[in-house]
Design a protein around this motif. Structure first.
Motif, PDB file in Angstrom:
ATOM      1  N   UNK A 145      62.133  70.311  30.458  1.00 48.61           N
ATOM      2  CA  UNK A 145      62.059  70.354  31.921  1.00 48.61           C
ATOM      3  C   UNK A 145      60.736  69.781  32.423  1.00 48.61           C
ATOM      4  N   UNK A 146      59.822  69.478  31.507  1.00 52.96           N
ATOM      5  CA  UNK A 146      58.536  68.902  31.894  1.00 52.96           C
ATOM      6  C   UNK A 146      58.680  67.430  32.220  1.00 52.96           C
ATOM      7  N   UNK A 147      57.598  66.847  32.769  1.00 51.98           N
ATOM      8  CA  UNK A 147      57.693  65.457  33.221  1.00 51.98           C
ATOM      9  C   UNK A 147      57.423  64.463  32.105  1.00 51.98           C
ATOM     10  N   UNK A 148      57.163  64.935  30.897  1.00 53.16           N
ATOM     11  CA  UNK A 148      56.837  64.005  29.813  1.00 53.16           C
ATOM     12  C   UNK A 148      57.299  64.577  28.471  1.00 53.16           C
ATOM     13  N   UNK A 178      59.162  77.217  35.601  1.00 56.01           N
ATOM     14  CA  UNK A 178      60.239  76.981  34.630  1.00 56.01           C
ATOM     15  C   UNK A 178      59.700  76.344  33.356  1.00 56.01           C
ATOM     16  N   UNK A 179      58.833  75.343  33.515  1.00 55.69           N
ATOM     17  CA  UNK A 179      58.248  74.662  32.360  1.00 55.69           C
ATOM     18  C   UNK A 179      57.378  75.623  31.568  1.00 55.69           C
ATOM     19  N   UNK A 182      59.423  77.944  29.482  1.00 56.41           N
ATOM     20  CA  UNK A 182      60.071  77.209  28.391  1.00 56.41           C
ATOM     21  C   UNK A 182      59.079  76.883  27.275  1.00 56.41           C
ATOM     22  N   UNK A 183      57.848  76.506  27.654  1.00 59.48           N
ATOM     23  CA  UNK A 183      56.815  76.187  26.656  1.00 59.48           C
ATOM     24  C   UNK A 183      56.540  77.398  25.779  1.00 59.48           C
ATOM     25  N   UNK A 184      56.420  78.559  26.391  1.00 64.62           N
ATOM     26  CA  UNK A 184      56.137  79.790  25.642  1.00 64.62           C
ATOM     27  C   UNK A 184      57.222  80.044  24.595  1.00 64.62           C
ATOM     28  N   UNK A 185      58.483  79.829  25.004  1.00 69.70           N
ATOM     29  CA  UNK A 185      59.608  80.052  24.079  1.00 69.70           C
ATOM     30  C   UNK A 185      59.607  79.009  22.972  1.00 69.70           C
ATOM     31  N   UNK A 186      59.462  77.725  23.335  1.00 70.80           N
ATOM     32  CA  UNK A 186      59.573  76.639  22.358  1.00 70.80           C
ATOM     33  C   UNK A 186      58.430  76.647  21.342  1.00 70.80           C
ATOM     34  N   UNK A 551      54.186  75.007  42.632  1.00 66.20           N
ATOM     35  CA  UNK A 551      54.630  76.390  42.672  1.00 66.20           C
ATOM     36  C   UNK A 551      53.591  77.365  43.168  1.00 66.20           C
ATOM     37  N   UNK A 552      52.576  76.871  43.855  1.00 66.71           N
ATOM     38  CA  UNK A 552      51.502  77.730  44.351  1.00 66.71           C
ATOM     39  C   UNK A 552      51.668  77.882  45.865  1.00 66.71           C
TER      40      UNK A 552
END
Length: 631
Positions: A145-148, A178-179, A182-186, A551-552
């Protein structure tokens, strides 16, 4: 053991940490998995470099950016800190030596790309290293879901198996909620401590101006703010054109883009860093590792491709805390031009497959072969040979780079090939008559034993190092040998090099990654729409728009952006000028400069009045950039 602050003072000469650097460092020292979400310029590298120097062993740093890895290694080496980067193009035997150095040479930092972890033998070597910390830079790349997104980042979590007690530190400058989740999980982070720094840059005034004469507007801004400035442009041609135009106007200006040689890049950057010139005109190749705190003005004269990249580039202003300006100049034609550059050039699966197969043919790579082979590459020559559109081809190659299929290095290079064309006994005779050249010739013969039989690519830097000479001296001797008909000598300029990281498998290779291509293209479109929203939204604070993108949430306007300044303009003053403009436009269409001259008002007052009339749909901008009344 030295404290974190003592390490900071000793190597970086700072008296205190920026928040939340010290909190992140303490979390890491306590052995906890940690996530740092820090905007560009927030000092992310300090967060792993300081604790790594406090602990026994070596810090493993995973980063997708070759230029950043090289820059950080060079900076550490200048501080007498032992660091190594395993970048693309390094031969296996050299890599073995580097890893030996890591294991037995008391090194403190090992930088490598995530793709390197896909090599089993490299992973085996890393498992034997005394790793004290694993830092993952640009951690948003692990999320689709990230931009890169880069699939190789998904392999990083395997390191948890081998280093269960070693803390992971994930760092990024851009991640939505969301990103982040997801990063924490991956990455398999275990109850990570999250440190999030606000994206607000309270000293930066974000300005968006719709103008018909960008050069004139730049001239006004740069005269008003004569301090260090960066002008970001879309391509290399614009670098030269804008720099030349500003020089004609009397500004001290230079330029910077990916096609310059390393020496030219360093020379031009140093002119700007050392305040010998005011302005550097640059593509997005400029920015990596820049450490200049007093940049007053950043001007973008073309639409950026994403809010992420714009925020990063704009964020190079005002790092000293003083008021700075991030200006985006737009005109009516910009949307179509940007759409053509960013969206229409996105490759689909069909052309990606064609480009990959033709590239393998271009380098004569057989099916099932090619892994770790490196080649000099000229993009324009490749596109001309096969009739591919240049920008779409470049984007396709970049995608293959991000998927770990190949590695694209965009550093300017000069390929040199030579062959001795006289018998060896004549070469010996020549050396006896020219003893000052003997050392270089002997070094060439020992380094490249096949140099008599065929044209051989040589590394002038390596020969200079081995023969204890300057590189310019090597090139001078080669020219002399050519003129004396001792060697056949050719030089060819290349704007990149490509290293194949996988064996050639054609459609099978592309089929495996095509789903990521589709997601990437959708992401690119969404990013571009966010840029258009930032430019076109006339009723919201520009700083608030940027914070909202990340998101801020905030209910407070910044007070200094173009929207906030327009609110401060006295309504009666704006109305008075607007009425003057309407009367003037009844007789003819005019540019803003012509309107300013006739009304005898300040440029800012005229611009705000014109903007107000545009918002109220009373006037329009014609294709020739002149204002006209709406009938």
């Amino acid at each position: 053991m030295q404290t974190a602050l003592e390490i900071l003072q000793k190597y970086w000469k700072h008296d205190k940490f920026r928040s939340p650097q010290d909190e992140i460092i303490n979390s890491v020292l306590e052995g906890k998995d940690t996530f740092g979400l820090m905007p560009t310029g927030g000092g992310k590298s300090i967060c792993f470099q300081v604790p790594a120097l406090m602990l026994d062993g070596i810090c493993l740093v995973i980063s997708p950016l070759v230029a950043l890895m090289k820059d950080q290694v060079q900076r550490l080496q200048k501080l007498d800190i032992k660091a190594i980067a395993l970048t693309g193009g390094i031969k296996s035997d050299e890599m073995i030596t580097l890893l030996d150095n890591c294991e037995f040479g008391n090194y403190k930092f090992l930088y490598l790309s995530p793709e390197r972890l896909q090599s089993d033998w490299i992973l085996e070597r890393i498992k034997n290293l005394p790793i004290n910390l694993i830092a993952i830079d640009e951690a948003h790349c692990v999320s689709q879901w990230g931009h890169d997104f880069r699939p190789a980042y998904l392999k990083i979590s395997n390191l948890k198996t081998y280093f269960p007690r070693v803390p992971f530190l994930a760092l990024t400058a851009s991640a939505t909620k969301t990103v982040l989740e997801d990063v924490i999980i991956q990455l398999g982070l275990e109850q990570p401590i999250l440190f999030k720094k606000s994206f607000a840059r309270k000293n930066i005034a974000y300005m968006v101006f719709e103008v018909e004469d960008k050069l004139y507007r730049m001239e006004q801004i740069l005269k008003k703010n004569p301090q260090s400035s960066i002008i970001y442009v879309r391509n290399r041609k614009s670098c030269y054109d804008i720099a030349s135009q500003l020089q004609t106007l009397g500004f001290k200006t230079t330029f910077y883009h990916g096609g310059l040689s390393a020496k030219e890049k360093e020379k031009n950057m140093n002119l700007w860093i050392n305040e010998e010139i005011q302005i550097i005109v640059a593509t997005n190749a400029f920015g990596m590792g820049i450490d200049k705190s007093n940049v007053k003005t950043i001007i973008h004269i073309h639409l950026p491709e994403s809010i992420e990249s714009y925020y990063q580039e704009a964020g190079r202003a005002g790092r000293d805390g003083n008021k700075a300006f991030a200006v985006l100049l737009t005109s009516p034609s910009d949307k179509a031009q940007a759409q053509s550059q960013f969206i229409n050039v996105l490759p689909d699966k069909k052309i990606l497959t064609q480009i990959y197969i033709k590239m393998c043919a271009y380098f004569q790579i057989a099916y099932g072969e090619g892994i770790n082979e490196q080649y000099s590459f000229n993009l324009n020559h490749f596109c001309h040979k096969y009739g591919f559109p240049t920008l779409k081809t470049y984007n396709a190659i970049q995608f293959l780079d991000r998927q770990g299929i190949l590695s694209l290095s965009q550093e300017y290079s000069e390929k040199i090939t030579i062959q001795f064309i006289i018998p060896s006994k004549e070469v010996i005779r020549y050396m006896s008559l020219n003893p000052k050249e003997e050392n270089v010739i002997v070094t060439l013969l020992r380094t490249y034993p096949g140099i008599y039989e065929t044209q051989t690519s040589i590394n002038a830097t390596l020969i200079a190092k081995k023969s204890n000479n300057e590189e310019n001296m090597i090139l001078s001797i080669l020219e002399k040998l050519k003129n004396n008909e001792i060697i056949d000598y050719h030089k060819k300029n290349n704007d990149a090099s490509i290293t194949f990281l996988e064996i050639r498998e054609d459609e099978r290779t592309i089929n495996r990654v095509s789903k990521y291509l589709e997601k990437q293209n959708l992401q690119k479109v969404a990013q571009f729409e966010s840029v258009l929203n930032y430019v076109n939204e006339k009723k919201v604070c520009k700083s608030k728009l940027i914070l909202g993108y990340f998101g801020e949430k905030t209910n407070v306007d910044c007070g200094i952006c173009s929207y906030c300044i327009s609110k401060k303009t006295k309504p009666e003053s704006t109305t008075l000028i607007a009425n003057q403009i309407i009367e003037i436009l009844k007789t003819q269409d005019l540019s803003s400069r012509e309107i300013q001259k006739l009304t005898k008002k300040t440029e800012d007052d005229v611009i705000f009045a014109l903007q107000n009339l545009l918002d109220k749909d009373k006037i329009a901008v014609k294709p020739n950039n002149k204002y006209t009344l709406k009938r």
